[in-house]
Design an enzyme around this catalytic site. Sequence first.
Site, PDB file in Angstrom:
ATOM      1  N   LYS A   5       0.670  -1.284  -0.030  1.00 47.10           N
ATOM      2  CA  LYS A   5      -0.042   0.143   0.046  1.00 47.10           C
ATOM      3  C   LYS A   5       0.955   1.181   0.036  1.00 47.10           C
ATOM      4  O   LYS A   5       0.497   2.283  -0.597  1.00 47.10           O
ATOM      5  CB  LYS A   5      -1.002  -0.050   1.194  1.00 47.10           C
ATOM      6  CG  LYS A   5      -2.214  -0.922   0.944  1.00 47.10           C
ATOM      7  CD  LYS A   5      -3.298  -0.788   1.756  1.00 47.10           C
ATOM      8  CE  LYS A   5      -4.395  -1.623   1.443  1.00 47.10           C
ATOM      9  NZ  LYS A   5      -5.686  -1.457   2.529  1.00 47.10           N
ATOM     10  N   LYS A   8      -3.230 -10.792  -7.316  1.00 46.34           N
ATOM     11  CA  LYS A   8      -4.683 -10.926  -6.458  1.00 46.34           C
ATOM     12  C   LYS A   8      -5.797  -9.839  -7.149  1.00 46.34           C
ATOM     13  O   LYS A   8      -5.389  -8.749  -7.684  1.00 46.34           O
ATOM     14  CB  LYS A   8      -4.223 -10.174  -5.133  1.00 46.34           C
ATOM     15  CG  LYS A   8      -5.759 -10.527  -4.397  1.00 46.34           C
ATOM     16  CD  LYS A   8      -5.338  -9.924  -2.982  1.00 46.34           C
ATOM     17  CE  LYS A   8      -5.736  -8.479  -3.008  1.00 46.34           C
ATOM     18  NZ  LYS A   8      -5.932  -7.776  -1.675  1.00 46.34           N
ATOM     19  N   LYS A  40      -9.811  -4.376  -6.094  1.00 47.69           N
ATOM     20  CA  LYS A  40     -10.539  -3.354  -6.155  1.00 47.69           C
ATOM     21  C   LYS A  40      -9.789  -1.987  -6.865  1.00 47.69           C
ATOM     22  O   LYS A  40     -10.199  -0.904  -7.592  1.00 47.69           O
ATOM     23  CB  LYS A  40     -11.746  -2.691  -5.271  1.00 47.69           C
ATOM     24  CG  LYS A  40     -11.033  -2.319  -3.964  1.00 47.69           C
ATOM     25  CD  LYS A  40     -12.208  -2.286  -2.936  1.00 47.69           C
ATOM     26  CE  LYS A  40     -11.634  -2.667  -1.457  1.00 47.69           C
ATOM     27  NZ  LYS A  40     -12.578  -2.673  -0.643  1.00 47.69           N
TER      28      LYS A  40
END
Length: 332
Positions: free
Chosen positions: A115, A197, A200
């Site tokens: 992130k 993965k 979104k």
Amino acid sequence: MLEGKKVLFSGMQATGTLTLGNYLGALKNWVSLNEQYFCFFSVVDLHSITIRQDPETLRENARNLFALYVAAGLNPEQNCIYYQSHVSGHAQLSWILNCFTYMGELNRMTQFKDKSKKNSENINAGLFTYPILMAADILLYQSDVVPIGLDQTQHLELARDIAIRFNGIYGDTFTVPEAYLGKIGTKIMSLQEPSKKMSKSDTQTNATILLTDDSDTIVRKLKRAVTDLEGKVAYRKEQPGIKNLIDIYCAATDILPEQAEKTFANKGYGDFKMAVAEAIISVLEPIQKRQQSLLKEKEYLDQMIRKNAQKANEHAQKTLVEVEKKIGFPAK
Ligand code: TYM
């Protein structure tokens, strides 16, 4: 134990539109477990603000997510479904657990590393301490079991370590939680890059099936899904695109990969992709319809939100009072 049942806790972020991965890896399992356990399902909006959010959009996403939980089959009269921001105990316990977590432990978290790469302009302290808030969510309700997708297992391990550490210092306080991973669908991959993965935040629109996608969009995305030149529907790591589609098909229809391999043994990729698209549509369409009609039942939703926030607060307080006493804070 609550009312003779073991306690289950899980949550999802109210950020953006959820993906098929969120449903197959987590929400579907919550529904299958919800009667067996005393359940807390949180719309974890405190977690969402580690990334900048537009206030109105965040509020709307949170309400949509609450309605989605119910539309997917969770019962808000039986399960405690609530907004994390409505229970101040999450933030309070999180602070306390901050003081029982090491920087080195947080530095090892792979999600933080990912992130921070994606949000290099806003690497805030919340992004770093996020796993502690997640531990607080779980430990606040003395949870026995936490159904999650594979990407959250490192965070759950940390929650266990924190619980064990705290119990070691102050005596038995927290239940040490166990992860629950489904048999299949624990890591749904991108349709365009099956080594990644399904997420979104993916900027490639064809990589991700969103829970709001209509049937035409689902068919189109499946048609464009990456496969290989083998021409055989086989569940093997050398064919990651097909393997992922088998995972999706099996998780959506509750069958095992061997069965899917047999069913599609003499079929081409085109037919197989259409069968996967149909399986997804038959799972998502009824949920989308129920979610839309629930969102119109404003009063019912508001009432459930209020009632469950109160219930969650009552349970949270029990743990907090005990923790504060053990730590040495004066009685109120
Ligand atoms: P979040 O919101 O990213 O995802 C919610 C759940 O969906 C699962 N998931 C997937 N499963 C399979 N394949 C995928 N591609 C996929 N993508 C997501 C996640 O593993 C997760 O179970 N930190 C958590 C939310 C959270 C939480 C908690 C979860 C906060 N507090 C306490 C459990 C217990 C998160 O960001 O999940």
